[in-house]
Design a protein around this motif. Structure first.
Motif, PDB file in Angstrom:
ATOM      1  N   LYS A  73       0.824  -1.209   0.000  1.00 51.19           N
ATOM      2  CA  LYS A  73       0.000   0.000   0.000  1.00 51.19           C
ATOM      3  C   LYS A  73       0.858   1.260   0.000  1.00 51.19           C
ATOM      4  N   ILE A  74       1.989   1.231   0.698  1.00 48.58           N
ATOM      5  CA  ILE A  74       2.884   2.390   0.716  1.00 48.58           C
ATOM      6  C   ILE A  74       3.498   2.599  -0.661  1.00 48.58           C
ATOM      7  N   VAL A  75       3.951   1.522  -1.281  1.00 50.70           N
ATOM      8  CA  VAL A  75       4.516   1.627  -2.629  1.00 50.70           C
ATOM      9  C   VAL A  75       3.464   2.165  -3.599  1.00 50.70           C
ATOM     10  N   GLY A  76       2.242   1.650  -3.505  1.00 59.63           N
ATOM     11  CA  GLY A  76       1.156   2.140  -4.360  1.00 59.63           C
ATOM     12  C   GLY A  76       0.890   3.619  -4.145  1.00 59.63           C
ATOM     13  N   SER A  77       0.902   4.047  -2.905  1.00 65.43           N
ATOM     14  CA  SER A  77       0.687   5.470  -2.598  1.00 65.43           C
ATOM     15  C   SER A  77       1.815   6.331  -3.145  1.00 65.43           C
ATOM     16  N   LEU A  78       3.052   5.864  -3.013  1.00 70.81           N
ATOM     17  CA  LEU A  78       4.195   6.618  -3.543  1.00 70.81           C
ATOM     18  C   LEU A  78       4.139   6.712  -5.070  1.00 70.81           C
ATOM     19  N   VAL A  79       3.718   5.629  -5.718  1.00 73.23           N
ATOM     20  CA  VAL A  79       3.575   5.651  -7.179  1.00 73.23           C
ATOM     21  C   VAL A  79       2.525   6.684  -7.581  1.00 73.23           C
ATOM     22  N   ILE A  80       1.418   6.722  -6.853  1.00 72.59           N
ATOM     23  CA  ILE A  80       0.353   7.684  -7.158  1.00 72.59           C
ATOM     24  C   ILE A  80       0.844   9.115  -6.964  1.00 72.59           C
ATOM     25  N   VAL A  81       1.525   9.373  -5.846  1.00 69.96           N
ATOM     26  CA  VAL A  81       2.023  10.729  -5.569  1.00 69.96           C
ATOM     27  C   VAL A  81       3.048  11.158  -6.623  1.00 69.96           C
ATOM     28  N   ALA A  82       3.998  10.286  -6.947  1.00 70.36           N
ATOM     29  CA  ALA A  82       5.021  10.639  -7.938  1.00 70.36           C
ATOM     30  C   ALA A  82       4.409  10.858  -9.316  1.00 70.36           C
ATOM     31  N   THR A  83       3.452  10.018  -9.690  1.00 70.32           N
ATOM     32  CA  THR A  83       2.798  10.176 -10.993  1.00 70.32           C
ATOM     33  C   THR A  83       1.994  11.461 -11.038  1.00 70.32           C
ATOM     34  N   MET A 105       7.057   7.692 -15.180  1.00 71.63           N
ATOM     35  CA  MET A 105       6.138   7.547 -14.043  1.00 71.63           C
ATOM     36  C   MET A 105       4.773   7.066 -14.524  1.00 71.63           C
ATOM     37  N   TYR A 106       4.358   7.556 -15.668  1.00 68.40           N
ATOM     38  CA  TYR A 106       3.104   7.109 -16.272  1.00 68.40           C
ATOM     39  C   TYR A 106       3.184   5.606 -16.580  1.00 68.40           C
ATOM     40  N   LEU A 107       4.314   5.183 -17.120  1.00 67.79           N
ATOM     41  CA  LEU A 107       4.528   3.768 -17.430  1.00 67.79           C
ATOM     42  C   LEU A 107       4.567   2.924 -16.156  1.00 67.79           C
ATOM     43  N   ILE A 108       5.314   3.359 -15.157  1.00 67.28           N
ATOM     44  CA  ILE A 108       5.411   2.612 -13.894  1.00 67.28           C
ATOM     45  C   ILE A 108       4.049   2.505 -13.226  1.00 67.28           C
ATOM     46  N   SER A 109       3.305   3.598 -13.222  1.00 69.17           N
ATOM     47  CA  SER A 109       1.966   3.591 -12.625  1.00 69.17           C
ATOM     48  C   SER A 109       1.056   2.595 -13.337  1.00 69.17           C
ATOM     49  N   THR A 110       1.076   2.612 -14.652  1.00 66.52           N
ATOM     50  CA  THR A 110       0.240   1.689 -15.429  1.00 66.52           C
ATOM     51  C   THR A 110       0.628   0.240 -15.156  1.00 66.52           C
ATOM     52  N   LEU A 111       1.916  -0.047 -15.149  1.00 65.37           N
ATOM     53  CA  LEU A 111       2.376  -1.414 -14.892  1.00 65.37           C
ATOM     54  C   LEU A 111       2.050  -1.867 -13.468  1.00 65.37           C
ATOM     55  N   PHE A 112       2.233  -0.980 -12.501  1.00 61.82           N
ATOM     56  CA  PHE A 112       1.950  -1.323 -11.107  1.00 61.82           C
ATOM     57  C   PHE A 112       0.483  -1.689 -10.929  1.00 61.82           C
ATOM     58  N   PHE A 113      -0.413  -0.858 -11.444  1.00 62.25           N
ATOM     59  CA  PHE A 113      -1.835  -1.124 -11.251  1.00 62.25           C
ATOM     60  C   PHE A 113      -2.350  -2.246 -12.149  1.00 62.25           C
ATOM     61  N   ALA A 114      -1.697  -2.476 -13.283  1.00 58.34           N
ATOM     62  CA  ALA A 114      -2.037  -3.654 -14.093  1.00 58.34           C
ATOM     63  C   ALA A 114      -1.657  -4.921 -13.330  1.00 58.34           C
ATOM     64  N   PHE A 115      -0.483  -4.908 -12.715  1.00 59.97           N
ATOM     65  CA  PHE A 115      -0.027  -6.035 -11.898  1.00 59.97           C
ATOM     66  C   PHE A 115      -0.994  -6.293 -10.746  1.00 59.97           C
ATOM     67  N   GLU A 116      -1.413  -5.221 -10.074  1.00 62.48           N
ATOM     68  CA  GLU A 116      -2.376  -5.370  -8.969  1.00 62.48           C
ATOM     69  C   GLU A 116      -3.696  -5.958  -9.471  1.00 62.48           C
ATOM     70  N   SER A 117      -4.189  -5.479 -10.600  1.00 60.34           N
ATOM     71  CA  SER A 117      -5.453  -5.989 -11.150  1.00 60.34           C
ATOM     72  C   SER A 117      -5.339  -7.464 -11.527  1.00 60.34           C
ATOM     73  N   ILE A 118      -4.222  -7.844 -12.103  1.00 55.45           N
ATOM     74  CA  ILE A 118      -4.013  -9.254 -12.466  1.00 55.45           C
ATOM     75  C   ILE A 118      -3.988 -10.125 -11.213  1.00 55.45           C
ATOM     76  N   LEU A 119      -3.294  -9.656 -10.175  1.00 57.21           N
ATOM     77  CA  LEU A 119      -3.259 -10.427  -8.926  1.00 57.21           C
ATOM     78  C   LEU A 119      -4.652 -10.567  -8.315  1.00 57.21           C
ATOM     79  N   ARG A 120      -5.415  -9.480  -8.322  1.00 55.49           N
ATOM     80  CA  ARG A 120      -6.791  -9.555  -7.778  1.00 55.49           C
ATOM     81  C   ARG A 120      -7.659 -10.497  -8.616  1.00 55.49           C
ATOM     82  N   LEU A 121      -7.488 -10.464  -9.920  1.00 56.43           N
ATOM     83  CA  LEU A 121      -8.240 -11.353 -10.799  1.00 56.43           C
ATOM     84  C   LEU A 121      -7.918 -12.813 -10.507  1.00 56.43           C
ATOM     85  N   ILE A 122      -6.634 -13.121 -10.322  1.00 59.25           N
ATOM     86  CA  ILE A 122      -6.229 -14.484  -9.979  1.00 59.25           C
ATOM     87  C   ILE A 122      -6.790 -14.880  -8.624  1.00 59.25           C
TER      88      ILE A 122
END
Length: 152
Positions: A73-83, A105-122
């Motif tokens: 959650k901290i990493v996700g928050s930092l990605v959001i703030v930096a983006t 940052m746009y790329l990292i944010s997209t990849l991070f949240f795509a990864f999170e969505s894939i994990l939630r889907l699994i």
């Protein structure tokens, strides 16, 4: 000492699980027609996962625990703030390095949240994943930002 019994029902109580199961059954039988009775919150989806293959996925508990860790959650928050900081800067007359930083940052944010969505889907399975408005919104954002990256 006298102990007062709490009137708060815990999130994982049997009554709550029974209510969620009743809502799922109502929808599955076709008696639930409103969207409000069909959509579940992410917490409800985790409480009573459907009887799909994903419910028996060997990494299900590991994935759910990983997504709930404060570090994630901290990493996700930092990605959001930096983006947000990168995108809020005016691109007009900005140095090349700042434009590159914003793009990465746009790329990292997209990849991070795509990864999170894939994990939630699994973890939740497609049926339950799609019944959470939070998950659908996050997936929509991932798809639209990925389209923005591809289009330039």
């Amino acid at each position: 000492g006298s102990r007062r019994k709490s009137a708060i029902v815990p999130l994982f109580s049997e009554d709550r699980k029974a209510e969620i199961h009743r809502r799922k059954s109502k929808h599955a039988s076709g008696r639930g027609s409103s969207l409000g009775s069909w959509f579940l919150t992410t917490a409800e989806a985790r409480e009573a996962p459907d009887e799909s293959a994903a419910a028996d996925h060997p990494f299900r508990n590991f994935i759910e625990d990983a997504l709930d860790k404060p570090t994630f959650k901290i990493v996700g928050s930092l990605v959001i703030v930096a983006t947000t900081a990168a995108m809020s800067n005016d691109d007009f007359n900005s140095p090349i390095i700042w434009k590159e930083f914003a793009w990465y940052m746009y790329l990292i944010s997209t990849l991070f949240f795509a990864f999170e969505s894939i994990l939630r889907l699994i973890s939740l399975g497609a049926t339950i994943f799609c019944r959470s408005l939070d998950n659908l919104f996050n997936l929509f954002l991932v798809i639209t930002t990925a389209a923005g990256l591809v289009s330039g």
